[in-house]
Design a protein around this motif. Sequence first.
Motif, PDB file in Angstrom:
ATOM      1  N   THR A 166       0.866  -1.163   0.054  1.00 41.82           N
ATOM      2  CA  THR A 166       0.011   0.105   0.019  1.00 41.82           C
ATOM      3  C   THR A 166       0.719   1.471   0.031  1.00 41.82           C
ATOM      4  O   THR A 166       0.695   2.071  -0.605  1.00 41.82           O
ATOM      5  N   LEU A 167       1.986   1.158   0.872  1.00 46.12           N
ATOM      6  CA  LEU A 167       2.821   2.635   0.838  1.00 46.12           C
ATOM      7  C   LEU A 167       3.385   2.426  -0.370  1.00 46.12           C
ATOM      8  O   LEU A 167       3.513   3.745  -0.820  1.00 46.12           O
ATOM      9  N   ALA A 168       3.662   1.672  -1.291  1.00 45.48           N
ATOM     10  CA  ALA A 168       4.504   1.877  -2.451  1.00 45.48           C
ATOM     11  C   ALA A 168       3.343   2.390  -3.523  1.00 45.48           C
ATOM     12  O   ALA A 168       3.672   3.187  -4.277  1.00 45.48           O
ATOM     13  N   PHE A 169       2.066   1.749  -3.432  1.00 44.46           N
ATOM     14  CA  PHE A 169       1.017   2.272  -4.609  1.00 44.46           C
ATOM     15  C   PHE A 169       0.703   3.847  -3.879  1.00 44.46           C
ATOM     16  O   PHE A 169       0.528   4.554  -5.112  1.00 44.46           O
ATOM     17  N   VAL A 170       1.010   4.264  -2.807  1.00 47.05           N
ATOM     18  CA  VAL A 170       0.504   5.712  -2.529  1.00 47.05           C
ATOM     19  C   VAL A 170       1.590   6.437  -2.974  1.00 47.05           C
ATOM     20  O   VAL A 170       1.382   7.630  -3.816  1.00 47.05           O
ATOM     21  N   TYR A 171       2.686   6.023  -3.077  1.00 49.47           N
ATOM     22  CA  TYR A 171       4.058   6.735  -3.539  1.00 49.47           C
ATOM     23  C   TYR A 171       3.927   6.878  -5.197  1.00 49.47           C
ATOM     24  O   TYR A 171       4.076   7.830  -5.732  1.00 49.47           O
ATOM     25  N   ILE A 172       3.517   5.678  -5.447  1.00 45.55           N
ATOM     26  CA  ILE A 172       3.753   5.540  -7.199  1.00 45.55           C
ATOM     27  C   ILE A 172       2.396   6.419  -7.766  1.00 45.55           C
ATOM     28  O   ILE A 172       2.850   7.214  -8.856  1.00 45.55           O
ATOM     29  N   LEU A 173       1.337   6.465  -6.783  1.00 43.50           N
ATOM     30  CA  LEU A 173       0.190   7.126  -7.291  1.00 43.50           C
ATOM     31  C   LEU A 173       0.232   8.541  -6.565  1.00 43.50           C
ATOM     32  O   LEU A 173      -0.949   9.443  -6.726  1.00 43.50           O
TER      33      LEU A 173
END
Lengths: 357, 330
Positions: free
Chosen positions: B138-145
């Motif tokens: 989730t952390l990675a997705f919030v960063y990517i998005l």
Amino acid sequence: MAEVRYVQATRLYPGTDAPAVDALDLDVHDGEFMVLVGPSGSGKTTALRMLAGLEEVDSGAVYIGDRDVSDAPPKERDVSMVFQNYALYPYLTVAANIGFPLRIAKVKKAERDKRVKEVATLLGLSEYLERKPGQLSGGQRQRVAMGRAIVRVPSVFLMDEPLSNLDAKLRVQMRADIAALQADFGITTVYVTHDQAEAMTLGHRVAVLHEGHLQQCGPPRELYERPANVFVAGFIGSPAMNLCTVPVSNGAASFGGVDMPLPQSVVANGRTSLVIGVRPESLEVAEEGIPAKVDVVEDVGADAFVFCSTELGGETTKLVARSEARKAPRQGDRVTLRPRADEALLFDPASGERLEL
Amino acid sequence: MASSAAATAQPLDRTRARRRAAWRRRRLVLLLMAPWLIGFSAFFGYPLVMSVYLSFTHYDLLSSPKWIGTANYRYLFTQDPQVGEAVKNTLWIIAVMVPLQVVFAFGVALMLARARRGVGFFRTIFYLPALAPPVAATLAFVYILNPATGPVNVLLKHLGIDGPLWFQSPSWSKPSLVLLGLWGVGNIMIIFLAAILDVPRHLYESAELDGAGPLQRLRWVTLPTISPVILFSVVIGVIAGLQYFTQAYVAANVASGQASQAGDQTVNNLGYPEASTLFYPVELYQHGFRYFNMGYASAMSVLLLVVAFTITVLIIRNSRRWVHYVGAAK
């Protein structure tokens, strides 16, 4: 209705050296019942699957009617097939299984139901139309598979060992049913089996395959009486034909001390040995002849098959003779066997081909 | 006399011996089952019973529970201003994410089943996300998005497209979570792949000879044969959707932190932005562990259990019409 032609048709499975089917030339006439027979690995099923379009044709061609179908997908070939394990859809009812090809062909439901009912009546499946395949016996499943294959009246009917999962009694009964059905519909049929009894009883003609090569194709009687070579001679007939290599001298073959005179055409080219083939019914237990010891006697009712061992040219050879059951010798008896010279077949020992007398 | 007494004593002895043997067997069974029985009772049975009890009390963890009857349930059904929103969001995520996950996992599995080269490589690639811990993913997705600096919007900008605000926008936050869910669909995909590879080849061949094209073979052979797996993934998906928490919690926290650029604990960031990611379990967590209103949180969890059970029963009942078990008589 259509004829089928294999023209030098070859299938080489990737990663293998020898073709599973090698340059097959075979014509199946319109409306004919052709049986492909051979031992395991002879290429008979592969040949059938090439015709169905389930196996590629690597070289040569396969024709249905006038059309070269070598590269056509299965659904464009207008063939239907009965698989060895029936390949019924376990989640569909018998009615839906039989009607499946019609449903795919978008035949209207009323027409579909009518034809499914007709086929079910023909095959004695009317009571089972709402059942699933899992609730049927082996013979019933087999009939459902047959029903699915005939419901849309294909131009060629393919059967891949359809009876091999049934018990002996049912097999004989279904064999008669299939023959009757084919005669009624007159659909060109190619039937694969390893069971020579099926081949002999069903086929208008029988094609014998061995290691991917066609050995002989002809009516059952011709295969039995005039086998093209040693392989066909040994494969067709039960028990198998007695095949012995014997020396030739002074224009006669010496078969275990019994001299069998040879025609001039056979002796002419100076052969020193021959393969002699004698069917069990052409080998009698007689007063004099080849001395042998009885290993086993198989009583099959009216007749008995006497399995013997004898010394031929210093080697122990097995011979089978047919005898009347009531007069049959017993296990362990010493007997003498006499071949009927006029019924013996002669084969070239090098090529295995039968020699015309 | 003596001989007859001996005759009756013998069967009695035998009965007693048999009873003792039976008891010994039962004791062994209990002993072998003990680890599971103890674990189940301590970590499932006891909490379940306690939750039901606490749902009828007022309990703040500090003072002992006070019996208040059905007050919690009455508040839950008639007064709670936020629970409606939470239920709506939860239904949204189930209605959108579960079908998409099933279709996506099935599609990927279908492609992998047909691929001739690199199957092992692609199978690993598609499965790998399922191994990532949900928090990290989730952390990675919030960063990517990230709307301003994330690689996705940067790329979109290069293509001349103004990317959405993703986790910062009330209308895009749930679709962003769905993307995250699709990315991590490897578990279901692997099960689908196994089921597809298990479909008997002769059924396809037979259908092909009967004139069925690729789509008809999918409809008439693949789907009915793997229907038990589809049912399984739908049931598992719906239950996971009802319990959807970790990703929503982490995404809301991190996204709101990005927005305020400070770890301001006074802001209630659950459901950020604008309660768009306020799912039922998030609301439950808030009552239990932010407001320490354990009685009310217990009432919410009991309701969740009842709903999950009911929905599962309904799906399985309904499935009898479209799920086919191989070997089953009906």
